[in-house]
Design a protein around this motif. Structure first.
Motif, mmCIF file in Angstrom:
data_model
loop_
_atom_site.group_PDB
_atom_site.id
_atom_site.type_symbol
_atom_site.label_atom_id
_atom_site.label_comp_id
_atom_site.label_asym_id
_atom_site.label_seq_id
_atom_site.Cartn_x
_atom_site.Cartn_y
_atom_site.Cartn_z
ATOM 1 N N TYR A 138 2.059 6.532 -6.813
ATOM 2 C CA TYR A 138 0.975 7.449 -7.194
ATOM 3 C C TYR A 138 1.446 8.893 -7.177
ATOM 4 O O TYR A 138 1.131 9.674 -8.069
ATOM 5 C CB TYR A 138 -0.213 7.281 -6.245
ATOM 6 C CG TYR A 138 -1.298 8.299 -6.493
ATOM 7 C CD1 TYR A 138 -2.173 8.154 -7.568
ATOM 8 C CD2 TYR A 138 -1.418 9.427 -5.689
ATOM 9 C CE1 TYR A 138 -3.154 9.101 -7.819
ATOM 10 C CE2 TYR A 138 -2.398 10.370 -5.934
ATOM 11 C CZ TYR A 138 -3.257 10.206 -6.991
ATOM 12 O OH TYR A 138 -4.220 11.141 -7.249
ATOM 13 N N GLY A 161 0.825 -1.203 0.000
ATOM 14 C CA GLY A 161 0.000 0.000 0.000
ATOM 15 C C GLY A 161 0.860 1.254 0.000
ATOM 16 O O GLY A 161 0.610 2.200 -0.747
ATOM 17 N N VAL A 177 2.647 1.516 -3.414
ATOM 18 C CA VAL A 177 1.739 1.985 -4.466
ATOM 19 C C VAL A 177 1.429 3.475 -4.303
ATOM 20 O O VAL A 177 1.329 4.211 -5.275
ATOM 21 C CB VAL A 177 0.442 1.141 -4.454
ATOM 22 C CG1 VAL A 177 -0.683 1.833 -5.200
ATOM 23 C CG2 VAL A 177 0.696 -0.229 -5.074
ATOM 24 N N SER A 178 1.318 3.920 -3.051
ATOM 25 C CA SER A 178 1.013 5.336 -2.885
ATOM 26 C C SER A 178 2.230 6.206 -3.207
ATOM 27 O O SER A 178 2.084 7.309 -3.709
ATOM 28 C CB SER A 178 0.411 5.630 -1.512
ATOM 29 O OG SER A 178 1.404 5.658 -0.547
#
Ligand SMILES: [Mg+2]
Lengths: 121, 293
Positions: B250, B243, B246-247
């Protein structure tokens, strides 16, 4: 003092969240391990607030959020996520989530966010 | 490391209230060109078609691209091209915070300082990285297959993994040399698939007793066997790791998501492009990080 439903596919995360909530004056009225079960329990238990994990099998958190709000448009839902991703957060907030908490949990943060969400009109 | 996790820091530490965060996120998203505009520019859709899709969006709660494909205006490849174009314009989060009047330049500077204090690699973590020769491990990969970006990605993944190991599991971490293989066989492994711009299979493998110990520490409970709770804890550790990964992506305009994690007994993973295996020595045994892209 709220009745809270925990929706999360991880039993460890549910346990941790439950421990934090049990230490406060809130009551955990139910737990569900995916969006499908969560939605059913939401209908059955009418909790004051739902904590809703994002990444789950069967029905993910964003979809479940929409279904819950379709059921009760002023439902208070706090998203729980390991994803600090802006667009996921914004999508959830735009769809009507009250707030979000990032994993791993910090006790003070969890209770603070839940208090804030309960205060929202 | 500078500024890499700043966006995530802002979101996770609740520095601003929910309304402020919402407006910042909305501004960040609005700062990207609209798909409709890009579609007209590329000659894929006419203004009339874009208008029609927008009107359909009001009726159905669907994304622009989804509807344009359903209407036969775009194919998957064209949509992907447009989405990629959309991503190339990014406004820095700091810029928006200042523009929105949520921060002065002074405030921005001191927030960055706090963030560096809070989130920068600790001396211990830097020590581990040095001891582990992470750069050399990565350089080896570069030499080996010449695919710089994937190696950089893997390096970032490993840095984050070390940080999470130190924070949540064990401060006594030594990385062994990483290698790439065609197949990786394991008795048991927590796996999670990263999907989107990158498709990566990630895993945490090890012998039962080491995994049980790992899971006990992460769950904060004494577990005696690799039962459902232990497997769940391992999966949730991967979910946290991925998580955050992935952030970070992003905030660099790379859009990925996570499939739900799960545990696989006795598995054989086959390489996709590259299957990286990185053994890690902890104080209570060896775990292995799997990164298959
Ligand atoms: Mg989950």
């Amino acid at each position: 003092m709220a009745n809270i439903l925990i929706i999360d596919d991880s039993v460890m995360s549910r346990n941790k969240l439950k421990k934090i909530l049990d230490s406060s004056d809130h009551t955990v009225v139910g737990e569900a391990q995916d969006g499908v079960e969560g939605l059913a329990k939401f209908k059955k238990l009418s909790p004051d607030l739902v904590t809703l994990d994002v990444t789950m099998p069967n029905m993910d958190g964003l979809q479940c959020l929409r279904e819950i709000l379709a059921e009760k448009s002023d439902a208070k839902v706090v998203m729980i996520t390991a994803l600090g991703k802006g667009d996921t957060m914004l999508e959830a907030l735009d769809a009507g989530a009250a707030d979000y908490i990032t994993k791993p949990f910090e006790d003070a943060n969890v209770l603070g966010v839940i208090a804030g969400a309960l205060e929202q009109g | 490391m500078f500024n890499k996790y700043f966006g995530n820091y802002i979101l996770s530490r609740k520095i601003f209230n929910i309304e402020q965060i919402k407006s910042v996120l909305a501004k960040q998203q609005a700062a990207r060109p609209k798909l409709g505009v890009l579609a007209i520019e590329s000659g894929y859709l006419t203004a009339f078609q874009v208008d029609r899709v927008h009107r359909l969006q009001v009726l159905h709660d669907k994304r622009f691209g989804e509807l344009a494909i359903a209407e036969g205006y775009l194919d998957e490849r064209q949509l992907e091209e447009l989405l990629n174009k959309q991503k190339t314009s990014q406004v820095l989060l700091g810029q928006i915070l200042v523009d929105e009047g949520l921060l002065t330049y002074d405030g921005y500077e001191s927030l960055l300082k706090d963030y560096k204090k809070d989130s920068g690699f600790s001396d211990l973590e830097i020590d581990i990285l040095k001891r582990s020769h992470a750069d050399e491990v990565v350089n080896l990969f570069v030499k080996e297959d010449g695919t710089g970006p994937v190696v950089e990605l893997f390096k970032e993944y490993v840095e984050l993994f070390i940080r999470n190991l130190v924070r949540f599991i064990d401060s006594d971490v030594i990385l062994d040399w990483a290698y790439s293989v065609a197949n990786y066989e394991s008795e048991g492994m927590a796996v999670q698939e990263i999907v989107g711009d990158h498709r990566i299979e990630t895993g945490l493998a090890g012998q039962d007793e080491v995994l049980v110990r790992f899971a006990s520490i992460y769950a904060g409970e004494t577990l005696s066997s690799l039962d459902d709770l232990a497997k769940d804890a391992l999966g949730e550790f991967m979910n946290s790791q991925n998580g955050l990964f992935v952030s970070n992506l992003y905030h660099k305009n790379i859009n990925c998501n996570l499939n739900p994690q799960h545990f696989m007994n006795r598995t054989n993973i086959r390489q996709r492009g590259r299957l990286y295996v990185l053994p890690c020595q902890l104080s209570f045994g060896k775990i292995t990080i799997i990164f298959n892209r």
